[in-house]
Write a protein that holds these residues in place. Structure first.
Motif, PDB file in Angstrom:
ATOM      1  N   LEU A 176       0.795  -1.233   0.000  1.00  0.00           N
ATOM      2  CA  LEU A 176       0.000   0.000   0.000  1.00  0.00           C
ATOM      3  C   LEU A 176       0.831   1.290   0.000  1.00  0.00           C
ATOM      4  O   LEU A 176       0.503   2.227  -0.741  1.00  0.00           O
ATOM      5  CB  LEU A 176      -0.977  -0.014   1.177  1.00  0.00           C
ATOM      6  CG  LEU A 176      -2.093   1.036   1.148  1.00  0.00           C
ATOM      7  CD1 LEU A 176      -2.886   0.974  -0.143  1.00  0.00           C
ATOM      8  CD2 LEU A 176      -3.011   0.844   2.352  1.00  0.00           C
ATOM      9  N   PRO A 177       1.903   1.397   0.795  1.00  0.00           N
ATOM     10  CA  PRO A 177       2.678   2.652   0.767  1.00  0.00           C
ATOM     11  C   PRO A 177       3.281   2.971  -0.596  1.00  0.00           C
ATOM     12  O   PRO A 177       3.661   4.125  -0.851  1.00  0.00           O
ATOM     13  CB  PRO A 177       3.776   2.399   1.809  1.00  0.00           C
ATOM     14  CG  PRO A 177       3.208   1.370   2.723  1.00  0.00           C
ATOM     15  CD  PRO A 177       2.405   0.481   1.843  1.00  0.00           C
ATOM     16  N   PRO A 181      -2.373   6.732  -6.853  1.00  0.00           N
ATOM     17  CA  PRO A 181      -3.661   6.753  -7.550  1.00  0.00           C
ATOM     18  C   PRO A 181      -3.510   6.216  -8.981  1.00  0.00           C
ATOM     19  O   PRO A 181      -2.546   6.544  -9.679  1.00  0.00           O
ATOM     20  CB  PRO A 181      -4.028   8.240  -7.547  1.00  0.00           C
ATOM     21  CG  PRO A 181      -3.370   8.772  -6.314  1.00  0.00           C
ATOM     22  CD  PRO A 181      -2.064   8.039  -6.221  1.00  0.00           C
ATOM     23  N   GLY A 182      -4.443   5.370  -9.372  1.00  0.00           N
ATOM     24  CA  GLY A 182      -4.363   4.691 -10.660  1.00  0.00           C
ATOM     25  C   GLY A 182      -3.876   3.268 -10.537  1.00  0.00           C
ATOM     26  O   GLY A 182      -3.996   2.477 -11.485  1.00  0.00           O
ATOM     27  N   GLY A 216     -14.619  -5.234   0.644  1.00  0.00           N
ATOM     28  CA  GLY A 216     -14.473  -4.209   1.679  1.00  0.00           C
ATOM     29  C   GLY A 216     -13.261  -3.333   1.433  1.00  0.00           C
ATOM     30  O   GLY A 216     -13.310  -2.110   1.581  1.00  0.00           O
ATOM     31  N   LEU A 217     -12.161  -3.963   1.009  1.00  0.00           N
ATOM     32  CA  LEU A 217     -10.938  -3.225   0.721  1.00  0.00           C
ATOM     33  C   LEU A 217     -11.154  -2.239  -0.423  1.00  0.00           C
ATOM     34  O   LEU A 217     -10.615  -1.132  -0.408  1.00  0.00           O
ATOM     35  CB  LEU A 217      -9.819  -4.211   0.370  1.00  0.00           C
ATOM     36  CG  LEU A 217      -8.433  -3.624   0.152  1.00  0.00           C
ATOM     37  CD1 LEU A 217      -7.879  -3.034   1.443  1.00  0.00           C
ATOM     38  CD2 LEU A 217      -7.487  -4.717  -0.391  1.00  0.00           C
ATOM     39  N   SER A 218     -11.964  -2.630  -1.393  1.00  0.00           N
ATOM     40  CA  SER A 218     -12.219  -1.738  -2.530  1.00  0.00           C
ATOM     41  C   SER A 218     -12.885  -0.450  -2.078  1.00  0.00           C
ATOM     42  O   SER A 218     -12.589   0.630  -2.612  1.00  0.00           O
ATOM     43  CB  SER A 218     -13.092  -2.442  -3.569  1.00  0.00           C
ATOM     44  OG  SER A 218     -14.443  -2.539  -3.145  1.00  0.00           O
ATOM     45  N   GLN A 219     -13.766  -0.544  -1.108  1.00  0.00           N
ATOM     46  CA  GLN A 219     -14.438   0.649  -0.599  1.00  0.00           C
ATOM     47  C   GLN A 219     -13.472   1.542   0.178  1.00  0.00           C
ATOM     48  O   GLN A 219     -13.562   2.772   0.135  1.00  0.00           O
ATOM     49  CB  GLN A 219     -15.609   0.245   0.311  1.00  0.00           C
ATOM     50  CG  GLN A 219     -16.625  -0.669  -0.365  1.00  0.00           C
ATOM     51  CD  GLN A 219     -17.193  -0.063  -1.629  1.00  0.00           C
ATOM     52  OE1 GLN A 219     -17.869   0.960  -1.584  1.00  0.00           O
ATOM     53  NE2 GLN A 219     -16.920  -0.690  -2.757  1.00  0.00           N
ATOM     54  N   LEU A 220     -12.535   0.919   0.860  1.00  0.00           N
ATOM     55  CA  LEU A 220     -11.558   1.665   1.649  1.00  0.00           C
ATOM     56  C   LEU A 220     -10.547   2.388   0.765  1.00  0.00           C
ATOM     57  O   LEU A 220     -10.180   3.538   1.024  1.00  0.00           O
ATOM     58  CB  LEU A 220     -10.836   0.701   2.596  1.00  0.00           C
ATOM     59  CG  LEU A 220      -9.833   1.290   3.589  1.00  0.00           C
ATOM     60  CD1 LEU A 220     -10.534   2.197   4.586  1.00  0.00           C
ATOM     61  CD2 LEU A 220      -9.090   0.172   4.299  1.00  0.00           C
ATOM     62  N   VAL A 222     -10.711   3.017  -2.655  1.00  0.00           N
ATOM     63  CA  VAL A 222     -11.159   3.844  -3.782  1.00  0.00           C
ATOM     64  C   VAL A 222     -10.984   5.324  -3.471  1.00  0.00           C
ATOM     65  O   VAL A 222     -10.776   6.152  -4.377  1.00  0.00           O
ATOM     66  CB  VAL A 222     -12.621   3.512  -4.157  1.00  0.00           C
ATOM     67  CG1 VAL A 222     -13.603   4.046  -3.118  1.00  0.00           C
ATOM     68  CG2 VAL A 222     -12.956   4.048  -5.547  1.00  0.00           C
ATOM     69  N   GLU A 223     -11.010   5.673  -2.189  1.00  0.00           N
ATOM     70  CA  GLU A 223     -10.786   7.064  -1.792  1.00  0.00           C
ATOM     71  C   GLU A 223      -9.359   7.509  -2.062  1.00  0.00           C
ATOM     72  O   GLU A 223      -9.067   8.705  -2.089  1.00  0.00           O
ATOM     73  CB  GLU A 223     -11.122   7.238  -0.311  1.00  0.00           C
ATOM     74  CG  GLU A 223     -12.584   6.976   0.022  1.00  0.00           C
ATOM     75  CD  GLU A 223     -12.882   7.136   1.506  1.00  0.00           C
ATOM     76  OE1 GLU A 223     -11.918   7.410   2.269  1.00  0.00           O
ATOM     77  OE2 GLU A 223     -14.048   6.990   1.888  1.00  0.00           O
ATOM     78  N   ARG A 224      -8.462   6.552  -2.257  1.00  0.00           N
ATOM     79  CA  ARG A 224      -7.069   6.872  -2.606  1.00  0.00           C
ATOM     80  C   ARG A 224      -6.833   6.774  -4.114  1.00  0.00           C
ATOM     81  O   ARG A 224      -5.697   6.933  -4.575  1.00  0.00           O
ATOM     82  CB  ARG A 224      -6.107   5.915  -1.898  1.00  0.00           C
ATOM     83  CG  ARG A 224      -6.193   5.926  -0.388  1.00  0.00           C
ATOM     84  CD  ARG A 224      -5.035   5.121   0.178  1.00  0.00           C
ATOM     85  NE  ARG A 224      -5.111   4.971   1.626  1.00  0.00           N
ATOM     86  CZ  ARG A 224      -4.097   4.573   2.385  1.00  0.00           C
ATOM     87  NH1 ARG A 224      -2.922   4.296   1.820  1.00  0.00           N
ATOM     88  NH2 ARG A 224      -4.230   4.455   3.695  1.00  0.00           N
ATOM     89  N   GLY A 225      -7.873   6.458  -4.857  1.00  0.00           N
ATOM     90  CA  GLY A 225      -7.713   6.279  -6.296  1.00  0.00           C
ATOM     91  C   GLY A 225      -7.135   4.933  -6.671  1.00  0.00           C
ATOM     92  O   GLY A 225      -6.624   4.757  -7.781  1.00  0.00           O
TER      93      GLY A 225
END
Length: 299
Positions: A176-177, A181-182, A216-220, A222-225
């Motif tokens: 993740l780090p 986005p993209g 669930g991860l997708s919802q979390l 998506v706010e980061r793109g």
């Protein structure tokens, strides 16, 4: 066999019904020693630049679906880091050769997903070798056939969840780090998330967990793109089947009785789904489970 993935034809006979003879190998097994050898798209996948410049880490990339995805990604223009067990080096070498023949970078990072320290090392080496990371593709899995619930040991149950679910959790945290986005994360569920096989209860349970976790991860994210999606294969001819994944005596009928198309799928037929979900063509797709199962109806 099709000349490429775009060739028109009847899907029921696009690939032959493998009807494999009963055969077994000790885990993790080698695809190169299977009869017949699964089709990874070596002679048929034609890239069109859909992933040009992308940098992907793929687990289970030595054989089966993961290997087919690695080859497809390379031919679409992506550089690839491959995660696999050290005992699978022979198969991994074949995939690495295919990636480099496509003119792309292949970074080999063998290790065991059950090792908690491997996830961090895997991501760091992938980032260093690729010069970044923008696609995490989790395909590796453990599947063990047991005819009765009492035959499933605590050790087997724990190992199946460790490889299939906990390792995914650790990989996402480590990656993740590095994801901007993209970027995309693609996980691998199964038809068994919806129709659990009674002789593969632990495996089916992990696939349900992967599907739920990923949504669930997708919802979390998506706010980061960052888009997260899932591919859910149906019966697919791979080394999982010959290393105790299914009853060896059932192999001659593998896939033919389950799939409405009357046959098992080949890894090459799964790869385009992973390409689509990593490409910008799917920019408005997140939290989706893409079923690639030969017509098996899902909820």
């Amino acid at each position: 066999m099709p000349t490429d993935q775009y060739e028109f034809g009847d899907p029921r006979s696009r690939y032959p019904d493998v009807s494999p003879e009963p055969q077994t190998q000790p885990e993790p097994g080698l695809q190169s020693r299977m009869t017949p050898v699964p089709d990874l798209g070596e002679d048929s996948y034609r890239g069109t630049g859909r992933l040009a410049g992308r940098k992907a880490l793929i687990t289970g990339a030595d054989s089966g679906i993961g290997a087919a995805v690695a080859i497809a990604y390379a031919r679409e223009g992506a550089d690839v880091a491959l995660a696999y067990l050290p005992d699978e080096q022979e198969d991994a070498d074949h995939v690495i050769e295919q990636i480099r023949a496509a003119g792309r970078t292949a970074v080999a990072i063998p290790g065991d997903l059950r090792d908690r320290s491997y996830a961090g090392r895997l991501v760091e080496e992938a980032v260093a070798g690729l010069g970044g990371l923008d696609a995490l593709v989790s395909v590796a899995g453990k599947q063990r056939w047991q005819p009765d619930l009492l035959d499933i040991t605590d050790e087997q149950f724990e190992e199946t969840f460790d490889v299939n679910v906990f390792a995914l959790f650790r990989l996402v945290k480590a990656a993740l780090p590095h994801l901007q986005p993209g970027s995309t994360i693609i996980t691998t569920a199964s038809m068994e998330a919806y129709q659990p096989a009674p002789d593969r209860l632990d495996y089916a349970a992990t696939k349900g967990a992967i599907n739920n976790f990923s949504k669930g991860l997708s919802q979390l994210l998506v706010e980061r793109g960052i888009r997260v999606n899932i591919v859910a294969p149906g019966p697919t001819w791979s080394v999982l089947q010959v290393t105790g994944g299914v009853d060896p005596e059932s192999l001659p009928e593998f896939g033919s009785s389950e799939s409405p198309m009357g046959r098992a799928g080949q890894p090459a037929e799964l790869a385009p789904a992973y390409v689509f979900l990593a490409s910008q063509e799917s920019s408005f797709v997140a939290g989706e489970t893409l079923n690639v199962n030969g017509g098996m109806v899902t909820p």
